[in-house]
Design an enzyme around this catalytic site. Sequence first.
Site, mmCIF file in Angstrom:
data_model
loop_
_atom_site.group_PDB
_atom_site.id
_atom_site.type_symbol
_atom_site.label_atom_id
_atom_site.label_comp_id
_atom_site.label_asym_id
_atom_site.label_seq_id
_atom_site.Cartn_x
_atom_site.Cartn_y
_atom_site.Cartn_z
ATOM 1 N N HIS A 172 8.269 -21.514 92.477
ATOM 2 C CA HIS A 172 7.977 -20.847 93.750
ATOM 3 C C HIS A 172 8.207 -19.340 93.584
ATOM 4 O O HIS A 172 9.038 -18.923 92.761
ATOM 5 C CB HIS A 172 8.927 -21.419 94.800
ATOM 6 C CG HIS A 172 8.634 -21.008 96.201
ATOM 7 N ND1 HIS A 172 9.089 -19.829 96.720
ATOM 8 C CD2 HIS A 172 7.943 -21.614 97.190
ATOM 9 C CE1 HIS A 172 8.689 -19.735 97.981
ATOM 10 N NE2 HIS A 172 7.998 -20.803 98.287
ATOM 11 N N ASP B 17 16.983 -24.061 91.864
ATOM 12 C CA ASP B 17 16.391 -23.987 93.200
ATOM 13 C C ASP B 17 16.251 -25.424 93.703
ATOM 14 O O ASP B 17 15.398 -26.172 93.230
ATOM 15 C CB ASP B 17 15.022 -23.296 93.084
ATOM 16 C CG ASP B 17 14.204 -23.389 94.379
ATOM 17 O OD1 ASP B 17 14.746 -23.885 95.391
ATOM 18 O OD2 ASP B 17 13.039 -22.965 94.360
ATOM 19 N N CYS C 45 2.580 -20.908 97.158
ATOM 20 C CA CYS C 45 3.541 -19.900 96.694
ATOM 21 C C CYS C 45 3.839 -19.982 95.200
ATOM 22 O O CYS C 45 4.775 -19.363 94.716
ATOM 23 C CB CYS C 45 4.857 -19.955 97.469
ATOM 24 S SG CYS C 45 4.685 -19.485 99.182
ATOM 25 N N GLN D 210 13.302 -28.146 97.156
ATOM 26 C CA GLN D 210 12.485 -29.367 97.235
ATOM 27 C C GLN D 210 13.229 -30.592 96.721
ATOM 28 O O GLN D 210 12.709 -31.705 96.818
ATOM 29 C CB GLN D 210 11.186 -29.197 96.425
ATOM 30 C CG GLN D 210 10.298 -28.071 96.877
ATOM 31 C CD GLN D 210 9.725 -28.289 98.269
ATOM 32 O OE1 GLN D 210 9.782 -29.388 98.831
ATOM 33 N NE2 GLN D 210 9.186 -27.233 98.854
ATOM 34 N N LYS E 124 14.079 -27.698 105.345
ATOM 35 C CA LYS E 124 13.316 -28.690 104.590
ATOM 36 C C LYS E 124 14.049 -30.023 104.524
ATOM 37 O O LYS E 124 13.663 -30.925 103.784
ATOM 38 C CB LYS E 124 13.046 -28.166 103.169
ATOM 39 C CG LYS E 124 12.076 -26.990 103.123
ATOM 40 C CD LYS E 124 11.729 -26.645 101.697
ATOM 41 C CE LYS E 124 11.169 -25.242 101.537
ATOM 42 N NZ LYS E 124 9.817 -25.081 102.054
#
Lengths: 140, 397
Positions: free
Chosen positions: B111, B188, B352, B191, B214
């Site tokens: 991303h 990260d 993104c 997700q 999210k």
Amino acid sequence: MNSDLKREIIFDNYKEPMNKGLVEDESYLKANTKSDSCIDNLDFMMKIEDGIVKDIRFDGEACAISTSAASIMIRSFIGKSVEEVKNILENYVAMIEEKEYNSELLGELNVYDEISKQPNRKNCALLPMQAVEKMLNSLK
Amino acid sequence: MNREDFPILNNGKIYFDNAATTLKPKCVIDAMDKYYLEYTSNIHRGDYDSAVITNKLYDNVRNIVSEFINCDANTVIYTSGATHSLNMVVFGFMRYFLKPGDEVLLNKAEHASNILPWIKLQEEIPFTIKYIPLNEDYSLTLDNIKKCVTLKTKVVSLAMISNVIGDLRDIKSIGEYCHQNNIIFNVDGAQGIPHMKFDFKDSNVDFLSFSGHKMCGPTGVGILVGKYELLEKMKPIMYGGGMNSFFEEDNSYELKSIPTRFEAGTPAIAEVIGLGEAIKYLMNIGMDNIHKQEINLKKYFLEKVKDINNIIVYNKNINSGIIAFNIDGVFAQDTSMYLNHYGIAVRAGNHCAKMLKDEMNIKNTVRISMYFYNSFEEIDKLIEVLKNSKDIFKVVL
């Protein structure tokens, strides 16, 4: 114009757009157009001689509305004077933005007269015009 | 499952854009409403009753996070989201850690928020960014990483689950490898954390970032977790109220302890409380159950979509609820417009991950991303609409 005919014109111009594909020629003006809200990304080039639009070409990835609008716009603009193009452009933008406009000037571009019913597609219909506007502004 | 917890699902629409943001259960909305309706007050300042309640609720979310991912509560930093968290790592830690010539390993499926901060920092410090090549199916494994590591490699930074392809990276093995080779491992989790069980202490991750919105939580809040000894070296990227012990005319100042020193200004109090409620809600359902349901939904979709000739799926063998596809010959945005006509929300674009086009030779895809509240009936509807897509231009034009 009934909606079937409009759809047919838009579809034909999407499937077989006019002047898709760029050429190597330094005498053309160039502009890219893309928006923050959608993923269309188109490059345009335009040749002006003696105040007359001689050629416009484009390439890139875009949805059916942007692509067809580019094609119809190109057909409408080639052969016209810069002043005439500016006038059409102004009236077209007014139509998309639901303001007063002269439909007689717009010819085939009238197929987008109901696009404002789909607010998220207005931008797609405006993108090609924004590129031409950028290129005309660069003349100043 | 648990569809009754989400008031918005009563609108009859189908929501398949969960990688962008998830829907919010009533308990999360209620927890935030309660703060606004019953005990609005700032944190760490008031002596009155409502301030005491707010303090307690706000601070306790660190304990909830610590239970959720097995980390120490004093290493949990509230941020505005994963983007903020990742920027804190790059501009608060890496800025003082990286030296000219060092290597940072990224990959092109990341991303923007795990690529652009590095590019920006590189303008200050001449370190090298290397992009780890992806496999043929666009996945990334420890082997790919090993091939890129040199003696100069100081950092590996990647997503637990990539947001376009949805491939699940083997965080534990990569963490172990990085640890053995003295490489900082920055993850990260935007997700990943919402979709599966994760153990921070067991994984050798040095920094972990994720967002609240999210994972059934509100927008505007996220988390950064770091190993304590690294957080001690990290500097705040924002200075102001709430994070200092004192400051004087002679320019002397002292910062509060970790994690408060990283939280300048009045934070998103209602959102932090909402996030705590969301995490409790997810733990109650069970992260393993959530992951299992998403995989089952994805398998069901793949089984059904096999019969439709003109659908190209780019990530069939990926172990997450993300599906990237196109209708053959149709621009992704036209497909998303078409699906919207039937009340189905999906995402079209490059999501993104603007460099991924170099690897995939395709710029834009339609992305379906599942969460546990999606149903098999919703997939049936999607399949039916995709089956009729030969009429797509009658609908979108």
